[in-house]
Design an enzyme around this catalytic site. Structure first.
Site, PDB file in Angstrom:
ATOM      1  N   GLU A  35       0.821  -1.207   0.000  1.00  0.00           N
ATOM      2  CA  GLU A  35       0.000   0.000   0.000  1.00  0.00           C
ATOM      3  C   GLU A  35       0.860   1.266   0.000  1.00  0.00           C
ATOM      4  O   GLU A  35       0.521   2.250  -0.651  1.00  0.00           O
ATOM      5  CB  GLU A  35      -0.958  -0.004   1.184  1.00  0.00           C
ATOM      6  CG  GLU A  35      -2.079  -1.029   1.071  1.00  0.00           C
ATOM      7  CD  GLU A  35      -2.997  -0.783  -0.120  1.00  0.00           C
ATOM      8  OE1 GLU A  35      -3.026   0.351  -0.635  1.00  0.00           O
ATOM      9  OE2 GLU A  35      -3.664  -1.732  -0.545  1.00  0.00           O
ATOM     10  N   TYR A 118      -6.852   6.356   3.958  1.00  0.00           N
ATOM     11  CA  TYR A 118      -6.990   5.291   2.966  1.00  0.00           C
ATOM     12  C   TYR A 118      -6.147   4.081   3.337  1.00  0.00           C
ATOM     13  O   TYR A 118      -6.640   2.943   3.330  1.00  0.00           O
ATOM     14  CB  TYR A 118      -6.607   5.770   1.553  1.00  0.00           C
ATOM     15  CG  TYR A 118      -6.339   4.574   0.672  1.00  0.00           C
ATOM     16  CD1 TYR A 118      -7.396   3.818   0.174  1.00  0.00           C
ATOM     17  CD2 TYR A 118      -5.039   4.142   0.410  1.00  0.00           C
ATOM     18  CE1 TYR A 118      -7.178   2.672  -0.566  1.00  0.00           C
ATOM     19  CE2 TYR A 118      -4.807   2.999  -0.327  1.00  0.00           C
ATOM     20  CZ  TYR A 118      -5.875   2.270  -0.817  1.00  0.00           C
ATOM     21  OH  TYR A 118      -5.647   1.126  -1.533  1.00  0.00           O
ATOM     22  N   ASP A 136     -10.372   4.978  -2.583  1.00  0.00           N
ATOM     23  CA  ASP A 136      -9.215   5.475  -3.310  1.00  0.00           C
ATOM     24  C   ASP A 136      -9.690   6.094  -4.614  1.00  0.00           C
ATOM     25  O   ASP A 136     -10.898   6.220  -4.866  1.00  0.00           O
ATOM     26  CB  ASP A 136      -8.187   4.356  -3.556  1.00  0.00           C
ATOM     27  CG  ASP A 136      -8.572   3.452  -4.713  1.00  0.00           C
ATOM     28  OD1 ASP A 136      -9.789   3.331  -5.011  1.00  0.00           O
ATOM     29  OD2 ASP A 136      -7.664   2.866  -5.332  1.00  0.00           O
ATOM     30  N   CYS A 191     -13.392   0.448 -15.507  1.00  0.00           N
ATOM     31  CA  CYS A 191     -13.945   1.800 -15.374  1.00  0.00           C
ATOM     32  C   CYS A 191     -12.807   2.809 -15.228  1.00  0.00           C
ATOM     33  O   CYS A 191     -12.723   3.554 -14.255  1.00  0.00           O
ATOM     34  CB  CYS A 191     -14.891   1.853 -14.169  1.00  0.00           C
ATOM     35  SG  CYS A 191     -15.970   3.285 -14.130  1.00  0.00           S
ATOM     36  N   CYS A 198     -16.779   0.084 -21.107  1.00  0.00           N
ATOM     37  CA  CYS A 198     -18.138  -0.064 -20.584  1.00  0.00           C
ATOM     38  C   CYS A 198     -18.788  -1.370 -21.021  1.00  0.00           C
ATOM     39  O   CYS A 198     -19.599  -1.943 -20.287  1.00  0.00           O
ATOM     40  CB  CYS A 198     -18.996   1.124 -21.001  1.00  0.00           C
ATOM     41  SG  CYS A 198     -18.443   2.704 -20.277  1.00  0.00           S
TER      42      CYS A 198
END
Length: 302
Positions: A35, A118, A136, A191, A198
């Site tokens: 992370e 986060y 995020d 996305c 899509c």
């Protein structure tokens, strides 16, 4: 909402990337390191560095036992090297305050150096299976389109986005834990910001943005400049410090660069940056703890 939860989670089970920090039974430390590294850095650049780190420092106490300079060197060219300094500080605190075990609660994680909202939520969820609300950039974008009908989220996070994230979070614990990573992966792979796929989206028929006719963004996203910036000069200076054993006189960075014969100066020489910019960049490295100035020169912090 339950159908949306099911469709996105099911999509993730089939389409998720196989990443080492997602493997079953991976340590909390491994997730925490990932992370830190993934902040503003693509997966493809993180993978080799993360692998080297985990081989060298499989536990926080392994990193804490080494000087911070080693963390900065091993960080290499991931960018934003202050993350390496903070990760080292977090390793020290985990070692001294938590007996070498990464804390499991969101609040305890939030108290570690370099850990923000986060990261605390992500580690608590992805490493320890807690149903935190993870938000995020990818998740914000999916939420903005799927639930808000907007092409992009606001340029800067808003409180309303976190309220919405809590509202759409599944109530079931296991579903909520999977939901966080599933929505994040959907934003990373389908996305996307520039060219969303899509036709591959599992919730195409539920998307408010599609229903609205895919309106364009209400602002023009600004890319982060690099060429000719102080960040680029700082990066060239950090490369020199990483490759130098011992001290460097400040004049090595601030005098006429054309006189420098060492190969390690080629990167900084090629930038042809003015003296004022180099002075500013060096002062920033010292202020951020990425370099230390001693009586006889400058080096990486010990």
């Amino acid at each position: 909402m339950q159908q949306i939860h099911h469709l996105i989670n099911q999509w993730y089970q089939t389409n998720a990337r196989q990443l080492p920090w997602r493997e079953p039974h991976v340590s909390g430390w491994a997730v925490l390191v990932s992370e830190f590294m993934l902040q503003q850095t693509p997966v493809v650049r993180v993978l080799p560095v993360w692998t080297e780190w985990m081989e060298r420092w499989p536990r926080p106490q392994d990193l804490a036992a080494e000087p911070v300079s080693e963390a900065i060197k091993a960080w290499g060219r991931l960018g934003y090297p202050r993350r390496a300094v903070r990760l080292h500080a977090a390793a020290v605190e985990i070692t001294t305050e938590y007996n070498g075990e990464v804390p499991t609660s969101e609040q305890q994680l939030l108290a570690l150096p370099g850990v923000g909202d986060y990261t605390a939520a992500a580690v608590a969820c992805f490493a320890f299976g807690q149903p935190t609300v993870v938000v995020d950039t990818n998740i914000r974008r999916v939420h903005a389109r799927l639930f808000g009908g907007a092409a992009l989220p606001e340029p800067n996070p808003r409180a309303s986005e976190f309220v919405r994230a809590r509202q759409v979070q599944p109530e079931d614990l296991a579903t909520a834990v999977t939901w966080n990573i599933s929505v994040m992966e959907l934003g990373a792979l389908v996305c996307t910001a520039r060219s969303p796929k899509c036709e591959q989206c599992p919730v195409f028929e539920h998307c408010a943005w599609i229903a609205a006719g895919q309106p364009p963004p209400h602002y023009k996203p600004k890319g982060q400049a690099w060429q000719g910036t102080d960040r680029q000069v700082r990066g060239a200076m950090m490369a020199i410090l990483r490759d130098t054993d011992g001290l460097l006189a400040p004049s090595a960075f601030l005098s006429d660069l054309a006189t420098q014969q060492e190969p390690i100066f080629i990167g900084l020489q090629s930038l042809d940056s003015p003296l004022e910019q180099r002075e500013r960049a060096l002062a920033g490295l010292l202020a951020d703890g990425l370099a230390t100035e001693e009586s006889d020169g400058i080096r990486l912090p010990s």
